[in-house]
Write a protein that holds these residues in place. Structure first.
Motif, short mmCIF file in Angstrom:
data_model
loop_
_atom_site.label_atom_id
_atom_site.label_comp_id
_atom_site.label_asym_id
_atom_site.label_seq_id
_atom_site.Cartn_x
_atom_site.Cartn_y
_atom_site.Cartn_z
N SER A 158 0.82 -1.21 0.00
CA SER A 158 0.00 0.00 0.00
C SER A 158 0.86 1.26 0.00
O SER A 158 0.67 2.16 -0.83
CB SER A 158 -0.91 -0.01 1.23
N VAL A 162 0.77 1.08 -4.18
CA VAL A 162 -0.62 1.39 -4.53
C VAL A 162 -0.97 2.85 -4.25
O VAL A 162 -1.56 3.54 -5.09
CB VAL A 162 -1.59 0.45 -3.81
N VAL A 166 -2.31 5.59 -7.01
CA VAL A 166 -3.61 6.24 -6.86
C VAL A 166 -3.47 7.75 -6.97
O VAL A 166 -4.21 8.42 -7.71
CB VAL A 166 -4.26 5.85 -5.52
N GLY A 214 -5.49 4.50 -0.93
CA GLY A 214 -4.62 3.42 -1.39
C GLY A 214 -4.73 2.18 -0.53
O GLY A 214 -4.69 1.05 -1.03
N LEU A 217 -7.97 0.39 -1.45
CA LEU A 217 -7.84 -0.26 -2.75
C LEU A 217 -6.94 -1.49 -2.64
O LEU A 217 -7.23 -2.54 -3.23
CB LEU A 217 -7.30 0.71 -3.79
N THR A 218 -5.85 -1.38 -1.88
CA THR A 218 -4.97 -2.52 -1.68
C THR A 218 -5.72 -3.68 -1.05
O THR A 218 -5.61 -4.84 -1.48
CB THR A 218 -3.78 -2.14 -0.78
N THR A 302 -0.21 -4.97 -7.51
CA THR A 302 0.43 -3.83 -8.20
C THR A 302 -0.15 -3.63 -9.59
O THR A 302 -0.58 -2.53 -9.96
CB THR A 302 1.94 -4.06 -8.29
N THR A 305 -3.72 -2.65 -9.65
CA THR A 305 -3.87 -1.23 -9.30
C THR A 305 -3.72 -0.35 -10.53
O THR A 305 -4.49 0.59 -10.74
CB THR A 305 -2.83 -0.83 -8.25
N CYS A 309 -6.58 2.12 -11.84
CA CYS A 309 -6.36 3.56 -11.96
C CYS A 309 -6.63 4.05 -13.38
O CYS A 309 -7.27 5.09 -13.58
CB CYS A 309 -4.92 3.90 -11.55
#
Length: 324
Positions: A158, A162, A166, A214, A217-218, A302, A305, A309
């Protein structure tokens, strides 16, 4: 100029190609061994601290504003200089991503410790532990080191990857550099020692705020990409709020559930013992082989992500066009 992406604006295409290139370079090379920009920022922040330090929140807030604001301003100036060329802007984004993410080096350090543990060489593992975690390695046996490595891989997925992507998606190069600056300041002055309890308050709170999206989302991507989505979701829901960190809690709980292991418990920082809540208490103890599993999950998160994004930016572009 980078090629067009269906439904994407020029700025989104620049971010997509630049971020993908930066992650690819990080995958191949990892962090630069000398002249790392983050290390240079750390030296500059330490110099500012020497001039400003007082045991006062206001001084600490000024330190945070000067250092983080300087990083954002530098990113904005560089982006403005390159904006006339799509190729130059994508190259700048790639360089910034490479400079601020640390996923490959994180994985290499974790696997190096895992290799030493697998070989039964606890002294080598303890020598390498400070490269990855801030705990006192002399207070850790083999299983405790394995657990600490998995927790560090989760949290740093994170913090080191991430979160930066973000903010890069939201604010471009200034967002990338600003997030890394805030995260670095928290590592330098955000801990609760006598020196930094007041001075580091602003950096710690700003890092909590910047890391919030982040971290979620992680946790979401680890839940989706791990081996046990239901277990990860259950651990996230049940245990995340019990962790003392508002951002490490969701990430470590989701990783614990995804990997089927138990994280948390007793740990030691600089001779200070902490008893943290257990995350995913129904899981088994961490084994050495789980380090590699955590690293592989981190890599999946990763690249997911990046996809999330870019997809988010394309969706935003579409909404903007339809509302004009």
């Amino acid at each position: 100029m980078p090629g067009r992406i269906p439904g994407a604006s020029r700025a989104t295409a620049v971010f997509a190609y630049g971020a993908a290139a930066g992650l690819a370079v990080d995958t191949v090379l990892g962090d630069p061994r000398r002249g790392h920009p983050v290390a240079a920022f750390g030296r500059a922040a330490a110099a500012v601290e020497r001039r400003l330090w007082r045991d006062h929140r206001g001084r600490g807030a000024l330190h945070t504003a000067v250092c983080a604001g300087g990083a954002v301003a530098a990113g904005a100036l560089a982006a403005r200089t390159a904006r006339g060329s799509g190729t130059a802007s994508a190259a700048l984004t790639a360089a910034a991503v490479w400079a601020v993410v640390g996923g490959t080096t994180l994985g290499r350090e974790a696997r190096a410790i895992g290799g030493a543990l697998a070989a039964g060489d606890l002294e080598v593992a303890r020598e390498r532990m400070p490269h990855l975690v801030g705990r006192d390695p002399q207070a850790l046996d083999g299983p405790a080191m394995a657990r600490a490595v998995v927790e560090s891989v989760a949290e740093n997925t994170s913090d080191a990857v991430v979160g930066a992507l973000v903010w890069g998606a939201v604010a471009g190069v200034p967002g990338l550099l600003g997030f890394r600056a805030v995260n670095t300041l928290d590592a330098m002055v955000g801990h609760r020692s006598d020196r930094y309890r007041r001075y580091g308050w602003a950096s710690a709170r700003l890092d909590d705020l910047a890391g919030w999206p982040g971290a979620r989302l992680t946790a979401a991507l680890a839940t989706a990409a791990g081996g046990d989505p239901r277990g990860a979701a259950r651990a996230w829901r049940a245990d995340a709020s019990r962790h003392p960190s508002p951002n490490a809690g969701p990430v470590e709980a989701a990783f614990a559930g995804a990997l089927g292991v138990r994280l948390g418990g007793t740990l030691s920082y600089g001779g200070r013992v902490e008893h943290r809540p257990v995350l995913n208490g129904g899981g088994r103890p961490v084994e050495v082989a789980d380090i590699d599993r955590a690293v592989r999950l981190s890599r999946r998160v990763t690249w997911l992500t990046l996809a999330a994004c870019v997809g988010g930016r394309i969706l935003t572009d579409t909404v903007k066009r339809r509302t004009k």
